[in-house]
Design a protein around this motif. Sequence first.
Motif, PDB file in Angstrom:
ATOM      1  N   LEU A 341       0.850  -1.191   0.000  1.00  0.00           N
ATOM      2  CA  LEU A 341       0.000   0.000   0.000  1.00  0.00           C
ATOM      3  C   LEU A 341       0.884   1.239   0.000  1.00  0.00           C
ATOM      4  CD1 LEU A 341      -2.780   1.419   0.347  1.00  0.00           C
ATOM      5  CD2 LEU A 341      -2.429   1.224   2.824  1.00  0.00           C
ATOM      6  N   PRO A 342       0.707   2.147  -0.967  1.00  0.00           N
ATOM      7  CA  PRO A 342       1.517   3.372  -0.996  1.00  0.00           C
ATOM      8  C   PRO A 342       1.348   4.190   0.287  1.00  0.00           C
ATOM      9  CG  PRO A 342       0.390   3.077  -3.083  1.00  0.00           C
ATOM     10  CD  PRO A 342      -0.187   2.061  -2.139  1.00  0.00           C
ATOM     11  N   PHE A 343       2.418   4.851   0.673  1.00  0.00           N
ATOM     12  CA  PHE A 343       2.393   5.641   1.906  1.00  0.00           C
ATOM     13  C   PHE A 343       1.608   6.930   1.703  1.00  0.00           C
ATOM     14  CE2 PHE A 343       4.129   9.010   4.611  1.00  0.00           C
ATOM     15  CZ  PHE A 343       3.942   8.452   5.861  1.00  0.00           C
ATOM     16  N   PHE A 344       0.817   7.295   2.709  1.00  0.00           N
ATOM     17  CA  PHE A 344       0.203   8.618   2.748  1.00  0.00           C
ATOM     18  C   PHE A 344       0.131   9.092   4.193  1.00  0.00           C
ATOM     19  CE2 PHE A 344      -3.432   5.582   2.416  1.00  0.00           C
ATOM     20  CZ  PHE A 344      -4.067   5.820   3.616  1.00  0.00           C
ATOM     21  N   LEU A 345       0.135  10.381   4.368  1.00  0.00           N
ATOM     22  CA  LEU A 345       0.023  11.015   5.684  1.00  0.00           C
ATOM     23  C   LEU A 345      -0.952  12.172   5.538  1.00  0.00           C
ATOM     24  CD1 LEU A 345       0.918  11.398   8.631  1.00  0.00           C
ATOM     25  CD2 LEU A 345       2.842  12.781   7.786  1.00  0.00           C
ATOM     26  N   LEU A 346      -2.183  11.948   6.003  1.00  0.00           N
ATOM     27  CA  LEU A 346      -3.267  12.892   5.759  1.00  0.00           C
ATOM     28  C   LEU A 346      -3.977  13.250   7.066  1.00  0.00           C
ATOM     29  CD1 LEU A 346      -4.809  11.025   2.677  1.00  0.00           C
ATOM     30  CD2 LEU A 346      -3.133  12.879   2.625  1.00  0.00           C
ATOM     31  N   THR A 347      -4.729  14.333   7.047  1.00  0.00           N
ATOM     32  CA  THR A 347      -5.460  14.752   8.250  1.00  0.00           C
ATOM     33  C   THR A 347      -6.894  14.254   8.207  1.00  0.00           C
ATOM     34  OG1 THR A 347      -6.030  16.854   7.183  1.00  0.00           O
ATOM     35  CG2 THR A 347      -4.090  16.837   8.593  1.00  0.00           C
ATOM     36  N   ASP A 348      -7.422  13.905   9.403  1.00  0.00           N
ATOM     37  CA  ASP A 348      -8.836  13.554   9.487  1.00  0.00           C
ATOM     38  C   ASP A 348      -9.639  14.796   9.859  1.00  0.00           C
ATOM     39  OD1 ASP A 348      -8.568  13.939  12.217  1.00  0.00           O
ATOM     40  OD2 ASP A 348      -8.683  11.821  12.740  1.00  0.00           O
ATOM     41  N   SER A 349     -10.936  14.644  10.006  1.00  0.00           N
ATOM     42  CA  SER A 349     -11.811  15.798  10.224  1.00  0.00           C
ATOM     43  C   SER A 349     -11.567  16.475  11.573  1.00  0.00           C
ATOM     44  CB  SER A 349     -13.280  15.382  10.116  1.00  0.00           C
ATOM     45  OG  SER A 349     -13.561  14.309  10.992  1.00  0.00           O
ATOM     46  N   ALA A 350     -10.888  15.775  12.502  1.00  0.00           N
ATOM     47  CA  ALA A 350     -10.569  16.364  13.803  1.00  0.00           C
ATOM     48  C   ALA A 350      -9.176  16.984  13.816  1.00  0.00           C
ATOM     49  CB  ALA A 350     -10.672  15.293  14.896  1.00  0.00           C
ATOM     50  N   GLY A 351      -8.475  16.904  12.684  1.00  0.00           N
ATOM     51  CA  GLY A 351      -7.143  17.483  12.593  1.00  0.00           C
ATOM     52  C   GLY A 351      -6.021  16.532  12.949  1.00  0.00           C
ATOM     53  N   ASN A 352      -6.347  15.249  13.207  1.00  0.00           N
ATOM     54  CA  ASN A 352      -5.314  14.261  13.525  1.00  0.00           C
ATOM     55  C   ASN A 352      -4.574  13.837  12.262  1.00  0.00           C
ATOM     56  OD1 ASN A 352      -6.127  14.036  16.343  1.00  0.00           O
ATOM     57  ND2 ASN A 352      -7.923  12.951  15.564  1.00  0.00           N
ATOM     58  N   ARG A 353      -3.310  13.558  12.377  1.00  0.00           N
ATOM     59  CA  ARG A 353      -2.501  13.097  11.252  1.00  0.00           C
ATOM     60  C   ARG A 353      -2.560  11.569  11.208  1.00  0.00           C
ATOM     61  NH1 ARG A 353      -0.721  16.695   7.634  1.00  0.00           N
ATOM     62  NH2 ARG A 353       1.487  16.148   7.623  1.00  0.00           N
ATOM     63  N   ILE A 354      -3.012  11.032  10.091  1.00  0.00           N
ATOM     64  CA  ILE A 354      -3.224   9.591   9.934  1.00  0.00           C
ATOM     65  C   ILE A 354      -2.282   9.068   8.843  1.00  0.00           C
ATOM     66  CG2 ILE A 354      -4.893   7.764   9.461  1.00  0.00           C
ATOM     67  CD1 ILE A 354      -5.547   9.406  11.965  1.00  0.00           C
ATOM     68  N   LYS A 355      -1.522   8.027   9.174  1.00  0.00           N
ATOM     69  CA  LYS A 355      -0.598   7.409   8.216  1.00  0.00           C
ATOM     70  C   LYS A 355      -1.214   6.138   7.650  1.00  0.00           C
ATOM     71  CE  LYS A 355       2.896   6.846  10.992  1.00  0.00           C
ATOM     72  NZ  LYS A 355       2.347   7.316  12.266  1.00  0.00           N
ATOM     73  N   SER A 356      -0.795   5.779   6.463  1.00  0.00           N
ATOM     74  CA  SER A 356      -1.300   4.564   5.825  1.00  0.00           C
ATOM     75  C   SER A 356      -1.006   3.320   6.659  1.00  0.00           C
ATOM     76  CB  SER A 356      -0.699   4.408   4.421  1.00  0.00           C
ATOM     77  OG  SER A 356       0.702   4.570   4.454  1.00  0.00           O
ATOM     78  N   ASN A 357       0.177   3.279   7.287  1.00  0.00           N
ATOM     79  CA  ASN A 357       0.506   2.076   8.065  1.00  0.00           C
ATOM     80  C   ASN A 357      -0.152   2.043   9.441  1.00  0.00           C
ATOM     81  OD1 ASN A 357       2.078   4.061   9.189  1.00  0.00           O
ATOM     82  ND2 ASN A 357       4.043   3.185   8.538  1.00  0.00           N
ATOM     83  N   ASP A 358      -0.958   3.057   9.769  1.00  0.00           N
ATOM     84  CA  ASP A 358      -1.736   3.008  11.018  1.00  0.00           C
ATOM     85  C   ASP A 358      -2.817   1.936  10.961  1.00  0.00           C
ATOM     86  OD1 ASP A 358      -0.304   5.083  12.135  1.00  0.00           O
ATOM     87  OD2 ASP A 358      -1.753   6.641  11.600  1.00  0.00           O
ATOM     88  N   PHE A 359      -3.123   1.457   9.745  1.00  0.00           N
ATOM     89  CA  PHE A 359      -4.206   0.485   9.575  1.00  0.00           C
ATOM     90  C   PHE A 359      -3.696  -0.948   9.502  1.00  0.00           C
ATOM     91  CE2 PHE A 359      -5.608   4.506   7.724  1.00  0.00           C
ATOM     92  CZ  PHE A 359      -6.810   4.711   8.391  1.00  0.00           C
TER      93      PHE A 359
END
Length: 478
Positions: A341-359
Amino acid sequence: MYKAILKTLIVSYLLLISSFTSKALQEDFDLNGKSSFLIENTSSDTAFINIENWYTIPWKVQKIDTFILKNNSFYTSLISQAKDYFNLKINNKAFKIFSKPGSIVQIIYQSEDNINFSGSEKNVNEFLLKKGNYFQSTESDWMPRVRFTHNTDEFEEIITANDSITKLQQKFLTDNKMELPNWYFSFERKRLNYLNAYWKLNSLMYRKRMLNKSDSLGPQFLELTINDLSINDSDMLGNKRYMNFLSDFIGYKSDPMYENKMPSNTEEWIVFYEHSIDVINQLLTAEVKDTYLTFTLLIIIERRRYIFNTKWIENIEGEELKKLVLQKYEANPILPKGSQLPFFLLTDSAGNRIKSNDFKGRILLINFWATWCKPCIKEFPYENKLVERYDDQELSVVNICMYSDKKTWKKYIQKYQLKSINLFAENSWTSKIEKDFGIRGIPHSVLVDENGKVFQNKCARPSEDISKEIDKLLIKDY
């Protein structure tokens, strides 16, 4: 002195190539066609260049971003399969440029208000510059039409508006006829008529399927829309507006008034495409049929490879086009099964930073969407049902919003009560995600296993019974 000599050599080389280019190559659709593009910056500063060139087979865009120092030149070769237009920006000022297979397009940029043309399409591109200034837009094809599609109650008003816009454009063309080659005048007159017919058919489809409006039409709507236009027009083959027209004409003939519901599962999509292929075989002939079938099959491969049937290729008679479709189908797709899975680092609606490998450790269904995308929004109820169905299992449904305004994104999360994990791709991430996931259109879905490996890129959407594939992953039956 050296730069002047180099420029002379480039122009001489292009003219030599042009002298060997046959009339047929220049006038007709050419799968392997190219045009030469030379721009000279004679201004007092650096010129920033952006080129966007959509071509038909496969339906993709060629993009160029570069800059030219003052008193320098830039040369490139553009894909040019048919008589058509590409978009050029110089220092963010937009121009519409014409080319065809074998064209040599030369542009001399002196300033924002002083641009000159040379080469094989000099008169045509001077006309387009004049047209852009007259209509105060390079997007006169669609910009004045789109508001009627969205904001008009009666469909008859849309028909009247489109006819009026076309008449204005035809008049401008006729008023400048003496400055143009005869072949271009005939081509552009037909192109504007195909554009008019296409927009009426497309507006009808869009209002029905996206805006849920049922329009009342007269019994001769299709005949009056097409008028004396030829359905099988090899002279227009490959031109975007003609191909758009064929697409909506085939769509209307396949499902008059767009009364049928869109497919909701794999089996229904197969029936839908096979019916469309039957209609194409009935209505189109010779090279128009072959080229349009190739265009259609390549789009199916691009969007729904998982349902593609290689037997469909046998409907194409030309061996070169058959071979092309088979090669595209057999080519290794972007993110094949088993890819990381390609890496991404994006924000959720609460402003938290979510990484692809968090899942990691969870099965992942990623849906890419935009706030302006009606088909994307239609997926929301199905996504919510998936979240509810797999609430106590190791599945995360992640929606990644792209190409959108952040405030509107947050508003839509609340408006549609989205139960998925919602992430937003800022501009800096958009191009990377597009490239990494091979996104050519949205909605676009990706299914990932618990080890962070891609199970299927461009998988079935939530509305298309993706739960069958999810269940395989959950019980490890794959």
